[in-house]
Design a protein around this motif. Sequence first.
Motif, mmCIF file in Angstrom:
data_model
loop_
_atom_site.group_PDB
_atom_site.id
_atom_site.type_symbol
_atom_site.label_atom_id
_atom_site.label_comp_id
_atom_site.label_asym_id
_atom_site.label_seq_id
_atom_site.Cartn_x
_atom_site.Cartn_y
_atom_site.Cartn_z
ATOM 1 N N SER A 1 0.871 -1.172 0.000
ATOM 2 C CA SER A 1 0.000 0.000 0.000
ATOM 3 C C SER A 1 0.904 1.216 0.000
ATOM 4 C CB SER A 1 -0.884 0.013 1.251
ATOM 5 O OG SER A 1 -1.781 -1.068 1.250
ATOM 6 N N LEU A 2 0.370 2.317 -0.466
ATOM 7 C CA LEU A 2 1.137 3.555 -0.507
ATOM 8 C C LEU A 2 0.730 4.474 0.628
ATOM 9 C CD1 LEU A 2 0.976 4.395 -4.309
ATOM 10 C CD2 LEU A 2 2.862 3.352 -3.055
ATOM 11 N N ASP A 3 1.634 5.337 0.995
ATOM 12 C CA ASP A 3 1.303 6.440 1.881
ATOM 13 C C ASP A 3 0.325 7.325 1.105
ATOM 14 O OD1 ASP A 3 2.002 9.381 2.808
ATOM 15 O OD2 ASP A 3 2.609 8.010 4.409
ATOM 16 N N LYS A 4 -0.702 7.838 1.765
ATOM 17 C CA LYS A 4 -1.702 8.643 1.063
ATOM 18 C C LYS A 4 -1.079 9.797 0.286
ATOM 19 C CE LYS A 4 -5.954 7.866 3.551
ATOM 20 N NZ LYS A 4 -6.895 7.665 2.479
ATOM 21 N N SER A 5 -0.035 10.399 0.825
ATOM 22 C CA SER A 5 0.583 11.533 0.136
ATOM 23 C C SER A 5 1.340 11.096 -1.113
ATOM 24 C CB SER A 5 1.536 12.267 1.085
ATOM 25 O OG SER A 5 2.621 11.422 1.429
ATOM 26 N N GLN A 6 1.647 9.809 -1.235
ATOM 27 C CA GLN A 6 2.425 9.301 -2.362
ATOM 28 C C GLN A 6 1.573 8.757 -3.501
ATOM 29 O OE1 GLN A 6 6.102 8.686 -2.479
ATOM 30 N NE2 GLN A 6 5.978 10.356 -1.035
ATOM 31 N N SER A 7 0.330 8.397 -3.216
ATOM 32 C CA SER A 7 -0.462 7.730 -4.241
ATOM 33 C C SER A 7 -0.974 8.729 -5.269
ATOM 34 C CB SER A 7 -1.618 6.954 -3.614
ATOM 35 O OG SER A 7 -2.500 7.829 -2.971
ATOM 36 N N GLU A 8 -1.210 8.199 -6.469
ATOM 37 C CA GLU A 8 -1.606 9.053 -7.587
ATOM 38 C C GLU A 8 -2.948 9.731 -7.363
ATOM 39 O OE1 GLU A 8 -1.184 5.542 -9.337
ATOM 40 O OE2 GLU A 8 0.974 5.795 -9.491
ATOM 41 N N ASP A 9 -3.882 9.057 -6.687
ATOM 42 C CA ASP A 9 -5.218 9.616 -6.512
ATOM 43 C C ASP A 9 -5.580 9.857 -5.053
ATOM 44 O OD1 ASP A 9 -5.423 7.037 -5.689
ATOM 45 O OD2 ASP A 9 -6.992 6.464 -7.093
ATOM 46 N N GLY A 10 -4.585 9.888 -4.171
ATOM 47 C CA GLY A 10 -4.846 10.141 -2.760
ATOM 48 C C GLY A 10 -5.310 8.929 -1.995
ATOM 49 N N LYS A 11 -5.270 7.753 -2.615
ATOM 50 C CA LYS A 11 -5.693 6.521 -1.942
ATOM 51 C C LYS A 11 -4.502 5.617 -1.754
ATOM 52 C CE LYS A 11 -10.363 6.528 -3.789
ATOM 53 N NZ LYS A 11 -11.358 5.779 -4.526
ATOM 54 N N GLY A 12 -4.605 4.688 -0.827
ATOM 55 C CA GLY A 12 -3.531 3.720 -0.701
ATOM 56 C C GLY A 12 -3.337 3.174 0.686
ATOM 57 N N MET A 13 -2.831 3.940 1.610
ATOM 58 C CA MET A 13 -2.404 3.400 2.896
ATOM 59 C C MET A 13 -3.547 2.920 3.768
ATOM 60 S SD MET A 13 -0.187 2.445 4.862
ATOM 61 C CE MET A 13 -0.191 1.944 6.549
ATOM 62 N N LYS A 14 -4.654 3.562 3.765
ATOM 63 C CA LYS A 14 -5.736 3.239 4.687
ATOM 64 C C LYS A 14 -6.667 2.145 4.174
ATOM 65 C CE LYS A 14 -4.433 6.067 7.816
ATOM 66 N NZ LYS A 14 -3.723 5.589 8.947
ATOM 67 N N GLU B 1 -7.713 1.378 0.953
ATOM 68 C CA GLU B 1 -8.563 1.530 -0.222
ATOM 69 C C GLU B 1 -8.027 0.763 -1.426
ATOM 70 O OE1 GLU B 1 -7.227 4.522 1.052
ATOM 71 O OE2 GLU B 1 -8.909 5.557 1.962
ATOM 72 N N VAL B 2 -6.708 0.634 -1.513
ATOM 73 C CA VAL B 2 -6.071 -0.009 -2.665
ATOM 74 C C VAL B 2 -4.871 -0.809 -2.186
ATOM 75 C CG1 VAL B 2 -4.839 0.396 -4.838
ATOM 76 C CG2 VAL B 2 -6.744 1.866 -4.220
ATOM 77 N N VAL B 3 -4.678 -1.980 -2.777
ATOM 78 C CA VAL B 3 -3.464 -2.770 -2.573
ATOM 79 C C VAL B 3 -2.887 -3.029 -3.949
ATOM 80 C CG1 VAL B 3 -2.551 -5.018 -1.871
ATOM 81 C CG2 VAL B 3 -4.213 -3.866 -0.448
ATOM 82 N N PHE B 4 -1.581 -2.894 -4.057
ATOM 83 C CA PHE B 4 -0.881 -3.191 -5.294
ATOM 84 C C PHE B 4 -0.257 -4.576 -5.126
ATOM 85 C CE2 PHE B 4 -1.015 1.369 -4.728
ATOM 86 C CZ PHE B 4 -1.544 1.785 -5.933
ATOM 87 N N LEU B 5 -0.729 -5.537 -5.918
ATOM 88 C CA LEU B 5 -0.274 -6.920 -5.799
ATOM 89 C C LEU B 5 0.961 -7.138 -6.662
ATOM 90 C CD1 LEU B 5 -3.770 -8.633 -6.018
ATOM 91 C CD2 LEU B 5 -2.427 -8.155 -3.952
ATOM 92 N N LEU B 6 2.007 -7.645 -6.052
ATOM 93 C CA LEU B 6 3.270 -7.861 -6.753
ATOM 94 C C LEU B 6 3.187 -9.072 -7.673
ATOM 95 C CD1 LEU B 6 5.611 -7.170 -3.735
ATOM 96 C CD2 LEU B 6 5.245 -5.681 -5.710
ATOM 97 N N GLN B 7 3.788 -8.957 -8.823
ATOM 98 C CA GLN B 7 3.812 -10.045 -9.798
ATOM 99 C C GLN B 7 4.619 -11.220 -9.255
ATOM 100 O OE1 GLN B 7 2.249 -10.197 -12.766
ATOM 101 N NE2 GLN B 7 1.427 -8.134 -12.678
ATOM 102 N N GLY B 8 4.118 -12.423 -9.442
ATOM 103 C CA GLY B 8 4.860 -13.634 -9.107
ATOM 104 C C GLY B 8 4.696 -14.131 -7.679
ATOM 105 N N GLY B 9 3.983 -13.404 -6.830
ATOM 106 C CA GLY B 9 3.841 -13.812 -5.439
ATOM 107 C C GLY B 9 2.590 -14.615 -5.146
ATOM 108 N N LEU B 10 1.601 -14.565 -6.043
ATOM 109 C CA LEU B 10 0.326 -15.230 -5.793
ATOM 110 C C LEU B 10 0.044 -16.312 -6.827
ATOM 111 C CD1 LEU B 10 -1.938 -12.157 -4.947
ATOM 112 C CD2 LEU B 10 -0.765 -13.695 -3.376
ATOM 113 N N VAL B 11 -0.612 -17.357 -6.358
ATOM 114 C CA VAL B 11 -1.021 -18.476 -7.210
ATOM 115 C C VAL B 11 -2.501 -18.709 -6.961
ATOM 116 C CG1 VAL B 11 -0.691 -20.929 -7.686
ATOM 117 C CG2 VAL B 11 1.247 -19.531 -6.987
ATOM 118 N N GLY B 12 -3.281 -18.821 -8.029
ATOM 119 C CA GLY B 12 -4.697 -19.130 -7.890
ATOM 120 C C GLY B 12 -4.889 -20.521 -7.309
ATOM 121 N N THR B 13 -5.958 -20.701 -6.551
ATOM 122 C CA THR B 13 -6.214 -21.996 -5.917
ATOM 123 C C THR B 13 -6.289 -23.112 -6.957
ATOM 124 O OG1 THR B 13 -7.372 -20.933 -4.096
ATOM 125 C CG2 THR B 13 -7.822 -23.268 -4.437
#
Length: 138
Positions: A91-104, A106-118
């Motif tokens: 998540s981003l610090d609110k002051s860093q995110s492009e649209d003011g969302k992130g840390m609290k 509202e949005v999570v940025f999922l890293l490539q290669g870390g998740l596998v579907g069931t």
Amino acid sequence: MSSPEKIIHTYHCICTQLVLATTTPLSTLKPRTSDSSLILPLPDLSATTNHYALLTNTTLDTAPTIIRLEDGFEKRYFHKCNRCDLSVGYSLDKSQSEDGKGMKGEVVFLLQGGLVGTENMKAAKDMEGEIGRVGVKG
């Protein structure tokens, strides 16, 4: 009147720990331009929405990691798998995110290669039985 049932897609860390349940398949999420991470909105569950997502079995870093980018710096708070400590998103610090969302939440940025579907994880486990039956000539 009942609402139509939603399909819940589940995703695991590569160590097999369940970390995400969502009604939106990851294949339909838009990538972030800076690092190709997938942008997953986390809806306000008190509001009416067609999208649900829940991170589970993860720990959010309390201190940010500062990432150097071509155009400056970014504060990222990593979501780590509780089992293996792999960073699966941030998540981003609110002051860093492009649209003011992130840390609290509202949005999570999922890293490539870390998740596998069931389903993919189950298919790989099913292949282990096939590999064991065929054997490896040595």
